[in-house]
Design a protein around this motif. Sequence first.
Motif, mmCIF file in Angstrom:
data_model
loop_
_atom_site.group_PDB
_atom_site.id
_atom_site.type_symbol
_atom_site.label_atom_id
_atom_site.label_comp_id
_atom_site.label_asym_id
_atom_site.label_seq_id
_atom_site.Cartn_x
_atom_site.Cartn_y
_atom_site.Cartn_z
ATOM 1 N N THR A 71 -9.694 8.959 100.933
ATOM 2 C CA THR A 71 -10.471 8.010 100.144
ATOM 3 C C THR A 71 -11.830 8.616 99.823
ATOM 4 O O THR A 71 -12.251 9.613 100.430
ATOM 5 C CB THR A 71 -10.661 6.693 100.904
ATOM 6 O OG1 THR A 71 -11.459 6.944 102.082
ATOM 7 C CG2 THR A 71 -9.323 6.088 101.314
ATOM 8 N N SER A 72 -12.492 8.006 98.854
ATOM 9 C CA SER A 72 -13.815 8.506 98.474
ATOM 10 C C SER A 72 -14.784 8.436 99.651
ATOM 11 O O SER A 72 -15.586 9.355 99.864
ATOM 12 C CB SER A 72 -14.357 7.681 97.304
ATOM 13 O OG SER A 72 -15.651 8.099 96.941
ATOM 14 N N THR A 73 -14.695 7.371 100.441
ATOM 15 C CA THR A 73 -15.570 7.242 101.607
ATOM 16 C C THR A 73 -15.309 8.348 102.617
ATOM 17 O O THR A 73 -16.239 8.961 103.151
ATOM 18 C CB THR A 73 -15.366 5.867 102.267
ATOM 19 O OG1 THR A 73 -15.674 4.842 101.315
ATOM 20 C CG2 THR A 73 -16.271 5.701 103.477
ATOM 21 N N GLU A 74 -14.027 8.656 102.891
ATOM 22 C CA GLU A 74 -13.693 9.715 103.834
ATOM 23 C C GLU A 74 -14.165 11.074 103.335
ATOM 24 O O GLU A 74 -14.654 11.910 104.105
ATOM 25 C CB GLU A 74 -12.185 9.733 104.065
ATOM 26 C CG GLU A 74 -11.667 8.500 104.807
ATOM 27 C CD GLU A 74 -10.152 8.438 104.833
ATOM 28 O OE1 GLU A 74 -9.604 7.672 105.646
ATOM 29 O OE2 GLU A 74 -9.509 9.156 104.039
ATOM 30 N N GLU A 76 -16.686 11.760 101.278
ATOM 31 C CA GLU A 76 -18.138 11.871 101.373
ATOM 32 C C GLU A 76 -18.579 12.065 102.824
ATOM 33 O O GLU A 76 -19.549 12.773 103.098
ATOM 34 C CB GLU A 76 -18.794 10.633 100.772
ATOM 35 C CG GLU A 76 -18.604 10.522 99.261
ATOM 36 C CD GLU A 76 -19.406 9.383 98.669
ATOM 37 O OE1 GLU A 76 -20.281 8.841 99.385
ATOM 38 O OE2 GLU A 76 -19.172 9.028 97.499
ATOM 39 N N THR A 77 -17.857 11.455 103.760
ATOM 40 C CA THR A 77 -18.184 11.634 105.172
ATOM 41 C C THR A 77 -18.002 13.091 105.606
ATOM 42 O O THR A 77 -18.776 13.623 106.405
ATOM 43 C CB THR A 77 -17.313 10.714 106.039
ATOM 44 O OG1 THR A 77 -17.525 9.350 105.642
ATOM 45 C CG2 THR A 77 -17.661 10.852 107.501
ATOM 46 N N ASP A 122 -17.876 0.118 93.197
ATOM 47 C CA ASP A 122 -17.470 0.240 94.598
ATOM 48 C C ASP A 122 -16.152 1.008 94.639
ATOM 49 O O ASP A 122 -15.066 0.425 94.667
ATOM 50 C CB ASP A 122 -17.319 -1.152 95.225
ATOM 51 C CG ASP A 122 -16.945 -1.068 96.710
ATOM 52 O OD1 ASP A 122 -17.080 0.028 97.286
ATOM 53 O OD2 ASP A 122 -16.519 -2.094 97.272
ATOM 54 N N HIS A 123 -16.226 2.351 94.618
ATOM 55 C CA HIS A 123 -15.013 3.174 94.581
ATOM 56 C C HIS A 123 -14.709 3.793 95.942
ATOM 57 O O HIS A 123 -13.985 4.781 96.026
ATOM 58 C CB HIS A 123 -15.161 4.293 93.536
ATOM 59 C CG HIS A 123 -16.403 5.114 93.717
ATOM 60 N ND1 HIS A 123 -17.580 4.810 93.065
ATOM 61 C CD2 HIS A 123 -16.658 6.211 94.474
ATOM 62 C CE1 HIS A 123 -18.507 5.702 93.411
ATOM 63 N NE2 HIS A 123 -17.969 6.551 94.260
ATOM 64 N N GLY A 124 -15.249 3.200 97.002
ATOM 65 C CA GLY A 124 -14.998 3.742 98.339
ATOM 66 C C GLY A 124 -13.538 3.840 98.698
ATOM 67 O O GLY A 124 -13.101 4.848 99.261
ATOM 68 N N PRO A 125 -12.694 2.830 98.373
ATOM 69 C CA PRO A 125 -11.270 2.929 98.730
ATOM 70 C C PRO A 125 -10.436 3.738 97.744
ATOM 71 O O PRO A 125 -9.237 3.894 97.956
ATOM 72 C CB PRO A 125 -10.827 1.457 98.748
ATOM 73 C CG PRO A 125 -11.762 0.757 97.817
ATOM 74 C CD PRO A 125 -13.073 1.464 97.946
ATOM 75 N N TRP A 126 -11.026 4.231 96.660
ATOM 76 C CA TRP A 126 -10.271 5.018 95.694
ATOM 77 C C TRP A 126 -9.845 6.335 96.327
ATOM 78 O O TRP A 126 -10.538 6.878 97.189
ATOM 79 C CB TRP A 126 -11.102 5.270 94.441
ATOM 80 C CG TRP A 126 -11.256 4.073 93.548
ATOM 81 C CD1 TRP A 126 -11.421 2.781 93.937
ATOM 82 C CD2 TRP A 126 -11.256 4.058 92.120
ATOM 83 N NE1 TRP A 126 -11.531 1.962 92.855
ATOM 84 C CE2 TRP A 126 -11.435 2.719 91.712
ATOM 85 C CE3 TRP A 126 -11.134 5.034 91.153
ATOM 86 C CZ2 TRP A 126 -11.493 2.355 90.375
ATOM 87 C CZ3 TRP A 126 -11.193 4.670 89.814
ATOM 88 C CH2 TRP A 126 -11.361 3.339 89.424
#
Length: 210
Positions: free
Chosen positions: A61-64, A66-67, A91-95
């Motif tokens: 995911t986008s959040t993963e 970026e982490t 809010d594209h974190g789950p994309w």
Amino acid sequence: MRRGLHRGVALAAAVGAAVLLLAGCGEPATPEGKDSGTPGSAPTPTGSGPSVPMPGLIGKTSTEAETLVTPLFTKPVEARSAYGDVPLATDHGPWAVCFQTPAAGTPVAGGATVEILLVAPGIQCPSAAGASLHPPKGPSPAETPVPSADPGHPKPKQPKSSPTPAPGPRDVHYENCTEAKAAGAAPIRRGEPGYGKHLDRDGDGIACDK
């Protein structure tokens, strides 16, 4: 007298030899402006910081992503939609990540720019970045324009419809020839409206002929 002279010459020669020996013990000075050739004396290039292997981000995911990237690079991650006709959500974190630049495993300096292309949850990745998720549909068969008439290719003739049969004559009955003549129907031939055997006394097929 001669012995004293020989001693003086020998002493002078010994002193001269000692002076030359002392002068040869010193190391020659390095000429100004030239490299001495000492290993490690070359200057280290500036601004080339240490490189790190690019982590694999596809499928995350986008959040993963970026982490994983943020601790390794100084610039923020640049995120875009993988489809050219789908805007990226705020809010594209789950994309999910479909494409990444640089490629996974590539040695990259800490100041490099990382770009990821994303799709919304439940959407499959395109075959190529920037493809259309909803391509325009072609015209339906009903909307296909009819080609104009071509003199060299005449249009096929349409089959002629059968003519509608004319309504049959209504039945006419005359009581006698006087009535038929008064109606202007005499003489009346067999098969014509108003013909009757009672009007054709001689049976020749013509009624009221006399």
